[in-house]
Design an enzyme around this catalytic site. Sequence first.
Site, PDB file in Angstrom:
ATOM      1  N   HIS A 284       5.542   0.792   0.882  1.00 23.83           N
ATOM      2  CA  HIS A 284       4.608  -0.334   0.931  1.00 23.83           C
ATOM      3  C   HIS A 284       5.287  -1.622   0.471  1.00 23.83           C
ATOM      4  O   HIS A 284       5.083  -2.696   1.048  1.00 23.83           O
ATOM      5  CB  HIS A 284       3.406  -0.011   0.051  1.00 23.83           C
TER       6      HIS A 284
ATOM      7  N   GLU B  57       7.451  -3.041   3.241  1.00 22.85           N
ATOM      8  CA  GLU B  57       6.633  -3.757   4.237  1.00 22.85           C
ATOM      9  C   GLU B  57       6.368  -5.193   3.795  1.00 22.85           C
ATOM     10  O   GLU B  57       6.538  -6.139   4.568  1.00 22.85           O
ATOM     11  CB  GLU B  57       5.312  -3.018   4.440  1.00 22.85           C
ATOM     12  N   HIS B  58       5.965  -5.372   2.523  1.00 23.30           N
ATOM     13  CA  HIS B  58       5.649  -6.709   2.021  1.00 23.30           C
ATOM     14  C   HIS B  58       6.892  -7.594   1.964  1.00 23.30           C
ATOM     15  O   HIS B  58       6.801  -8.807   2.170  1.00 23.30           O
ATOM     16  CB  HIS B  58       5.014  -6.600   0.637  1.00 23.30           C
TER      17      HIS B  58
ATOM     18  N   GLU C 246       0.164  -4.817  -7.013  1.00 20.87           N
ATOM     19  CA  GLU C 246      -0.830  -4.492  -8.046  1.00 20.87           C
ATOM     20  C   GLU C 246      -2.164  -5.142  -7.719  1.00 20.87           C
ATOM     21  O   GLU C 246      -3.227  -4.547  -7.931  1.00 20.87           O
ATOM     22  CB  GLU C 246      -0.327  -4.948  -9.421  1.00 20.87           C
TER      23      GLU C 246
END
Length: 591
Positions: A41, A44-45, A112
């Site tokens: 994840h 991806e960011h 977060e």
Amino acid sequence: MIVLPNKVRIFINDRMKKDIYLGISNFGFENDIDEILGIAHLLEHLLISFDSTNFLANASTSRSYMSFWCKSINSATESDAIRTLVSWFFSNGKLKDNFSLSSIRFHIKELENEYYFRNEVFHCMDILTFLSGGDLYNGGRIDMIDNLNIVRDMLVNRMQRISGSNIVIFVKRLGPGTLDFFKQTFGSLPSCPEIIPSSIPVSTNGKIVMTPAPFYTVMVRINPTLDNILGILYLYETYHLIDYETIGNQLYLTVSFIDETEYESFLRGEAILQISQCQSINMNYSDDYMMNIYLNFPWLSHDLYDYITRINDDSKSILISLTNEIYTSIINRDIIVIYPNFSKAMCNTRDTQQHQIVVLDATNDGLIKKPYRSIPLMKRLTSNEIFIRYGDASLMDMITLSLSKQDISLKRNAEGIRVKHSFSADDIQAIMESDSFLKYSRSKPAAMYQYIFLSFFASGNSIDDILTNRDSTLEFSKRTKSKILFGRNTRYDITAKSSFVCGIVRGKSLDKTSLVEMMWDLKKKGLIYSMEFTNLLSKNTFYLFTFTIYTDEVYDYLNNNKLFSAKCLVVSTKGDVENFSSLKKDVVIRF
């Protein structure tokens, strides 16, 4: 389908709204098991970056794959969009393998915030990954920031796993030079990954998982054969509440029920699914659904449309075989069951992030090995569209349903939401009135805050009136054009059961484009995950809402923004007892 020498698959899809859509199979967060959860994840960011004034773009990471898309707007061209997306992976002709520690740190903060957002609005419980050795949430947490150098090495390692056989590209038009450009970039990847990951642990079958859920769901393990995939496509196009899930090489057909009695009958083997043949299967799927099929089953060697004759001509035999396999798995307990449970006190298992969950064995007690009844399924209709005002009692339930079903779309305006779906009126009512769905809808109150304050700012109702009727919010007339007078105070602090910043802003040059640009800037700083905004009836006036754990920083950013000539912002601190008393004093909103 065009296949490059290194097995990259390219499809021309002139019906999609995106200019380019790229997927990477075997690249999702199931690869994080036994590593640091959240690496996929985070990657991806880190990869996606674009000018929001010239492009619309997004990316997502699922259990099995990662996908990216880009669309040109304003003065940008389709070719610009293609080159922008490719630049996320390649720099100076080489695959990216360098990420700055500062950028990693900012994006971990963003992760977060995304975790907070998703757990406030949804129940992010990935049962398959949890039973396979991961956690219930695998998107990454703030504690990754304690191991930045290790995380950076893992990101580089993950990039080196990308190979041509993993890549699927949808392009709206294959313009001059585009194919050569793909050959020079994605076509230069090895046909097999340089680093081959260890095999993904097999999930444990024969389990009943008690967790918050809108429906009673049975995940039935079936063989990942071409006929079974065609059978799934047939059922998905024909019925609601039927889909599929994959993890590693395992394939599950998921069947959801709103009636507990029907669910129990299916689980005991006394009932089978009532599947009737329809006139024809058109394969008129969304580009997202098509991409998911190619990514989840990378061994598919043909365009899906090549199978349209087979799925229609052989549907009877395909469905009989699939039905028999489903029933065999039920009898053999080759299943995973999700049973709606909303008790916070009931717990026998925790994941490492302290999410509570109950896991039981699916025993053979009460099994009947000869079904004597059938269960009707909800048939899909042609697309329907309804408009629900913010004052309608069904508003929150419809929002909850759309969050739990990908094939329902919502669009907001100053007066309400427009909903597109393919349910019958009776089926919608049956879902809305089912016990499990009602409990699920009420179990996550955070989603309602966005609409409570939208109603407050867009109507003449007091906060007391709205809170008293929070299950419906209050209706306001579309003929009343609000005139909002901003007072001196720009900040109102409240206590709610969620942490967020919302309010109304006005600016002479304020528009959706500038707000989208603002959202991406806040995301890059790691302060939010997403920001929703609604254009109000007053000129150049918008309602903003964002969940965030960094409320003061977000308020300061908005308060100091030069685009806003006036603002009225609400800052919510999370607490057990709500306190909205500050909104009763001097908020000036006149009509």
